[in-house]
Design a protein around this motif. Structure first.
Motif, PDB file in Angstrom:
ATOM      1  N   MET A   1       5.008 -11.682   1.992  1.00 25.92           N
ATOM      2  CA  MET A   1       4.164 -11.461   3.155  1.00 25.92           C
ATOM      3  C   MET A   1       4.214  -9.977   3.533  1.00 25.92           C
ATOM      4  SD  MET A   1       4.320 -13.403   6.758  1.00 25.92           S
ATOM      5  CE  MET A   1       4.156 -12.432   8.214  1.00 25.92           C
ATOM      6  N   PRO A   2       3.062  -9.380   3.774  1.00 24.13           N
ATOM      7  CA  PRO A   2       3.033  -7.961   4.142  1.00 24.13           C
ATOM      8  C   PRO A   2       3.691  -7.737   5.513  1.00 24.13           C
ATOM      9  CG  PRO A   2       0.833  -8.762   3.624  1.00 24.13           C
ATOM     10  CD  PRO A   2       1.726  -9.935   3.615  1.00 24.13           C
ATOM     11  N   THR A   3       4.384  -6.647   5.617  1.00 21.30           N
ATOM     12  CA  THR A   3       5.024  -6.303   6.881  1.00 21.30           C
ATOM     13  C   THR A   3       4.145  -5.318   7.652  1.00 21.30           C
ATOM     14  OG1 THR A   3       6.212  -4.445   5.915  1.00 21.30           O
ATOM     15  CG2 THR A   3       7.297  -6.606   5.832  1.00 21.30           C
ATOM     16  N   LEU A   4       4.614  -4.978   8.845  1.00 25.30           N
ATOM     17  CA  LEU A   4       3.873  -4.015   9.658  1.00 25.30           C
ATOM     18  C   LEU A   4       3.761  -2.676   8.949  1.00 25.30           C
ATOM     19  CD1 LEU A   4       2.518  -3.222  12.323  1.00 25.30           C
ATOM     20  CD2 LEU A   4       4.794  -2.715  13.221  1.00 25.30           C
ATOM     21  N   ALA A   5       4.805  -2.291   8.230  1.00 27.02           N
ATOM     22  CA  ALA A   5       4.790  -1.016   7.508  1.00 27.02           C
ATOM     23  C   ALA A   5       3.682  -0.987   6.459  1.00 27.02           C
ATOM     24  CB  ALA A   5       6.142  -0.766   6.856  1.00 27.02           C
ATOM     25  N   HIS A   6       3.457  -2.097   5.776  1.00 27.39           N
ATOM     26  CA  HIS A   6       2.387  -2.155   4.773  1.00 27.39           C
ATOM     27  C   HIS A   6       1.020  -1.911   5.423  1.00 27.39           C
ATOM     28  CE1 HIS A   6       5.458  -4.598   2.540  1.00 27.39           C
ATOM     29  NE2 HIS A   6       5.122  -3.678   1.649  1.00 27.39           N
ATOM     30  N   TYR A   7       0.793  -2.585   6.541  1.00 27.78           N
ATOM     31  CA  TYR A   7      -0.490  -2.415   7.225  1.00 27.78           C
ATOM     32  C   TYR A   7      -0.655  -0.988   7.744  1.00 27.78           C
ATOM     33  CZ  TYR A   7      -1.258  -7.456   7.136  1.00 27.78           C
ATOM     34  OH  TYR A   7      -1.464  -8.734   6.736  1.00 27.78           O
ATOM     35  N   LEU A   8       0.414  -0.429   8.267  1.00 31.98           N
ATOM     36  CA  LEU A   8       0.321   0.933   8.792  1.00 31.98           C
ATOM     37  C   LEU A   8       0.129   1.965   7.687  1.00 31.98           C
ATOM     38  CD1 LEU A   8       2.941   0.857  11.674  1.00 31.98           C
ATOM     39  CD2 LEU A   8       0.455   0.638  11.807  1.00 31.98           C
ATOM     40  N   ILE A   9       0.688   1.716   6.509  1.00 36.21           N
ATOM     41  CA  ILE A   9       0.466   2.616   5.374  1.00 36.21           C
ATOM     42  C   ILE A   9      -1.000   2.577   4.946  1.00 36.21           C
ATOM     43  CG2 ILE A   9       0.954   2.926   2.912  1.00 36.21           C
ATOM     44  CD1 ILE A   9       3.879   2.158   3.589  1.00 36.21           C
ATOM     45  N   VAL A  10      -1.555   1.371   4.849  1.00 32.77           N
ATOM     46  CA  VAL A  10      -2.972   1.247   4.491  1.00 32.77           C
ATOM     47  C   VAL A  10      -3.845   1.893   5.564  1.00 32.77           C
ATOM     48  CG1 VAL A  10      -4.854  -0.408   4.134  1.00 32.77           C
ATOM     49  CG2 VAL A  10      -2.644  -0.803   3.068  1.00 32.77           C
ATOM     50  N   SER A  11      -3.494   1.675   6.824  1.00 31.71           N
ATOM     51  CA  SER A  11      -4.245   2.278   7.916  1.00 31.71           C
ATOM     52  C   SER A  11      -4.173   3.801   7.853  1.00 31.71           C
ATOM     53  CB  SER A  11      -3.694   1.782   9.255  1.00 31.71           C
ATOM     54  OG  SER A  11      -4.341   2.408  10.326  1.00 31.71           O
ATOM     55  N   GLY A  12      -3.005   4.337   7.569  1.00 30.81           N
ATOM     56  CA  GLY A  12      -2.856   5.788   7.449  1.00 30.81           C
ATOM     57  C   GLY A  12      -3.655   6.352   6.291  1.00 30.81           C
ATOM     58  N   LEU A  13      -3.662   5.643   5.161  1.00 29.32           N
ATOM     59  CA  LEU A  13      -4.448   6.097   4.014  1.00 29.32           C
ATOM     60  C   LEU A  13      -5.945   6.077   4.317  1.00 29.32           C
ATOM     61  CD1 LEU A  13      -2.522   4.390   1.074  1.00 29.32           C
ATOM     62  CD2 LEU A  13      -2.570   6.819   1.651  1.00 29.32           C
ATOM     63  N   LEU A  14      -6.411   5.016   4.987  1.00 27.81           N
ATOM     64  CA  LEU A  14      -7.824   4.957   5.367  1.00 27.81           C
ATOM     65  C   LEU A  14      -8.173   6.082   6.335  1.00 27.81           C
ATOM     66  CD1 LEU A  14      -8.441   1.146   5.910  1.00 27.81           C
ATOM     67  CD2 LEU A  14      -9.413   2.587   4.132  1.00 27.81           C
ATOM     68  N   PHE A  15      -7.277   6.336   7.284  1.00 25.62           N
ATOM     69  CA  PHE A  15      -7.527   7.413   8.243  1.00 25.62           C
ATOM     70  C   PHE A  15      -7.572   8.765   7.540  1.00 25.62           C
ATOM     71  CE2 PHE A  15      -6.678  10.409  11.610  1.00 25.62           C
ATOM     72  CZ  PHE A  15      -7.442   9.909  12.657  1.00 25.62           C
ATOM     73  N   ALA A  16      -6.646   8.984   6.607  1.00 23.78           N
ATOM     74  CA  ALA A  16      -6.624  10.255   5.871  1.00 23.78           C
ATOM     75  C   ALA A  16      -7.876  10.411   5.018  1.00 23.78           C
ATOM     76  CB  ALA A  16      -5.376  10.327   4.998  1.00 23.78           C
ATOM     77  N   LEU A  17      -8.339   9.343   4.411  1.00 24.14           N
ATOM     78  CA  LEU A  17      -9.566   9.398   3.619  1.00 24.14           C
ATOM     79  C   LEU A  17     -10.772   9.724   4.501  1.00 24.14           C
ATOM     80  CD1 LEU A  17     -10.625   8.976   0.737  1.00 24.14           C
ATOM     81  CD2 LEU A  17     -10.996   6.589   1.333  1.00 24.14           C
ATOM     82  N   GLY A  18     -10.840   9.109   5.681  1.00 21.69           N
ATOM     83  CA  GLY A  18     -11.916   9.414   6.615  1.00 21.69           C
ATOM     84  C   GLY A  18     -11.850  10.842   7.114  1.00 21.69           C
ATOM     85  N   MET A  19     -10.633  11.326   7.384  1.00 22.95           N
ATOM     86  CA  MET A  19     -10.454  12.705   7.847  1.00 22.95           C
ATOM     87  C   MET A  19     -10.881  13.698   6.764  1.00 22.95           C
ATOM     88  SD  MET A  19      -9.472  14.671  10.352  1.00 22.95           S
ATOM     89  CE  MET A  19      -8.377  13.782  11.412  1.00 22.95           C
ATOM     90  N   ALA A  20     -10.564  13.382   5.521  1.00 26.08           N
ATOM     91  CA  ALA A  20     -10.984  14.247   4.412  1.00 26.08           C
ATOM     92  C   ALA A  20     -12.503  14.295   4.320  1.00 26.08           C
ATOM     93  CB  ALA A  20     -10.378  13.753   3.099  1.00 26.08           C
ATOM     94  N   GLY A  21     -13.165  13.155   4.516  1.00 27.97           N
ATOM     95  CA  GLY A  21     -14.620  13.131   4.503  1.00 27.97           C
ATOM     96  C   GLY A  21     -15.223  13.959   5.615  1.00 27.97           C
TER      97      GLY A  21
END
Length: 108
Positions: free
Chosen positions: A1-21
């Motif tokens: 089962m994914p933990t909070l850290a997994h979700y926050l890592i994915v969220s951070g990666l999505l945010f970084a990808l959006g920021m790069a765009g």
């Protein structure tokens, strides 16, 4: 089962990808898509934190703070998209481009 850290890592990666765009592209449509990606990353973080807080507290009923923030962000994103796309259409009609490098003046 994914933990909070997994979700926050994915969220951070999505945010970084959006920021790069947003920072690296000069096309207004790509910038708006980057902003939407950043808002969706924030939604993911809100929902994951709300779910994990509910599970850790052992509460029998779910916390509604995360979903309420997510709904608020979705409403803000919809308004931003509508106003932003209207501005892009007006800019394209006047300047025949949506590239920020080629747009020198926004007054007509």
């Amino acid at each position: 089962m994914p933990t909070l850290a997994h979700y926050l890592i994915v969220s951070g990666l999505l945010f970084a990808l959006g920021m790069a765009g947003v920072l690296l592209r000069r096309n207004l449509l790509i910038i708006f898509m980057g902003l939407e990606l950043m808002l969706n990353a924030a939604n993911l973080a809100f929902l994951a934190a709300s779910r994990m807080h509910t599970l850790e507290a052992g509460a029998t009923e779910a916390s509604l703070q995360g979903p309420l923030f997510a709904i608020f962000v979705i409403v803000v994103a919809a308004v931003e998209a509508a106003v932003g796309l209207a501005l892009v259409i007006a800019l394209y009609r006047n300047q025949q481009t949506v590239d920020l490098e080629q747009v020198t003046a926004l007054k007509n």
